[in-house]
Design an enzyme around this catalytic site. Structure first.
Site, mmCIF file in Angstrom:
data_model
loop_
_atom_site.group_PDB
_atom_site.id
_atom_site.type_symbol
_atom_site.label_atom_id
_atom_site.label_comp_id
_atom_site.label_asym_id
_atom_site.label_seq_id
_atom_site.Cartn_x
_atom_site.Cartn_y
_atom_site.Cartn_z
ATOM 1 C CE LYS A 170 12.422 5.255 -15.640
ATOM 2 N NZ LYS A 170 12.750 5.111 -14.269
ATOM 3 C CE LYS A 240 2.758 -1.286 -51.141
ATOM 4 N NZ LYS A 240 4.542 -1.807 -51.482
#
Length: 311
Positions: A170, A240
């Protein structure tokens, strides 16, 4: 089955109501007596303390704000432990601390009762509709005995492992959600400040590769199996792309703390000589720092995805 429920707030009120709709007899308690009115009108009994709830219940559920409240209800002077019956089971549905969960589990085991952590995910809307994920940690036999009762509150009930492991799941889920949200806020504000109308931007990006896929399914192809060769998309190309994005952010004067950190990770991975590997190879750096190696068998991974209706 005689059930007990403590904590009738935003989530708990709906969870308890769904147990009643399924035909279970309920004894309820909350710090506010008025919070129980709808459940009492539907046939529930009121108890003045958690101890009284435990004394008359085979299975008990709590839905509380956090660890201090859970510990007080479970282990306090008039808490569940004081009234728990041998062979009873206690499921805490709260988002809790693993340390607190383990402490309560040990105390209950000494009295011959099962304690399981069972945090839920789906929000108030899911609680109302019974469309919740319920992750359970603790004794597996106790989980199997009461799986059907849990199914009255949620449609995705899953055993995760020993006590405390559901709490870990959780916390991973919730922390990831907010971290991802923060990153999305960064890139979205960049796009808007660069001139794209917000709704147009939203409609465009949700149809991209990331937008079309379930959030955590992005871990399936490289991260979980630990396979980064051959590349699906080379690191040097991804580097890039992210470089261009943060350059645009600088141009339009939008701070990009998380995205610049991601670029630093990718740059470090490039310097490792991983430019031709899959772009997700940069995630190996965090595994190194954490001292863990993640490599799930592909057949097991595929079976898990198919079981959940994934790819």
């Amino acid at each position: 089955m005689q059930l007990g429920f403590i904590g009738l707030g935003t989530m708990g009120a709906s969870l308890a109501a769904n147990l009643q709709k399924a035909g279970h007899r309920l004894t309820v308690h909350d710090i506010s007596r008025e919070a129980a009115d709808q459940h009492i009108k539907a046939g529930a009994a009121w108890a003045a303390s958690p101890r009284e709830v435990a004394a008359v219940s085979e299975v008990i559920f709590t839905s509380l704000p956090g660890p201090p409240e859970v510990e007080a209800v479970a282990l306090g002077e008039h808490g569940l432990l004081a009234g728990i019956k041998t062979g009873a089971a206690y499921f805490d549905l709260s988002t809790n601390s693993r340390a607190v969960v383990r402490k309560i589990h040990t105390a209950f085991a000494a009295k011959g009762a099962d304690m399981l952590d069972a945090p839920v995910s789906g929000g108030p809307r899911g609680a109302l509709a019974g469309k919740l994920a319920i992750w359970v940690g603790g004794d597996k036999q106790a989980f199997e005995r009461h799986r059907a009762v849990l199914g009255c509150m949620g449609d995705q009930v899953r055993y995760v492992g020993p006590i405390g492991q559901a709490t870990v799941a959780k916390l991973v889920h919730n922390c990831a959600g907010y971290a991802i949200g923060t990153a999305l806020a960064e890139v979205f504000t960049m796009g808007v400040k660069a001139g794209v109308e917000p709704l147009d931007l939203f409609e465009a990006i949700r149809q991209g590769a990331l937008g079309r896929r379930r959030t955590f399914d992005g871990l399936i192809d490289q991260f979980l199996p630990g396979v980064y060769d051959p590349p699906a998309f080379m690191l040097r190309h991804a580097h890039k792309d992210v470089s261009l994005a943060v350059a645009l952010a600088k141009e339009v004067k939008v701070p990009m703390r998380l995205c610049n950190l991601a670029l630093e990770e990718m740059t470090e991975a490039m310097n490792r000589g991983w430019a031709e590997r899959d772009s997700r190879a940069a995630l190996l750096l965090q595994q190194e720092r954490a001292g863990v190696q993640i490599a799930v068998d592909k057949a097991r991974l595929q079976a898990a995805v198919q079981k959940d209706g994934g790819g």
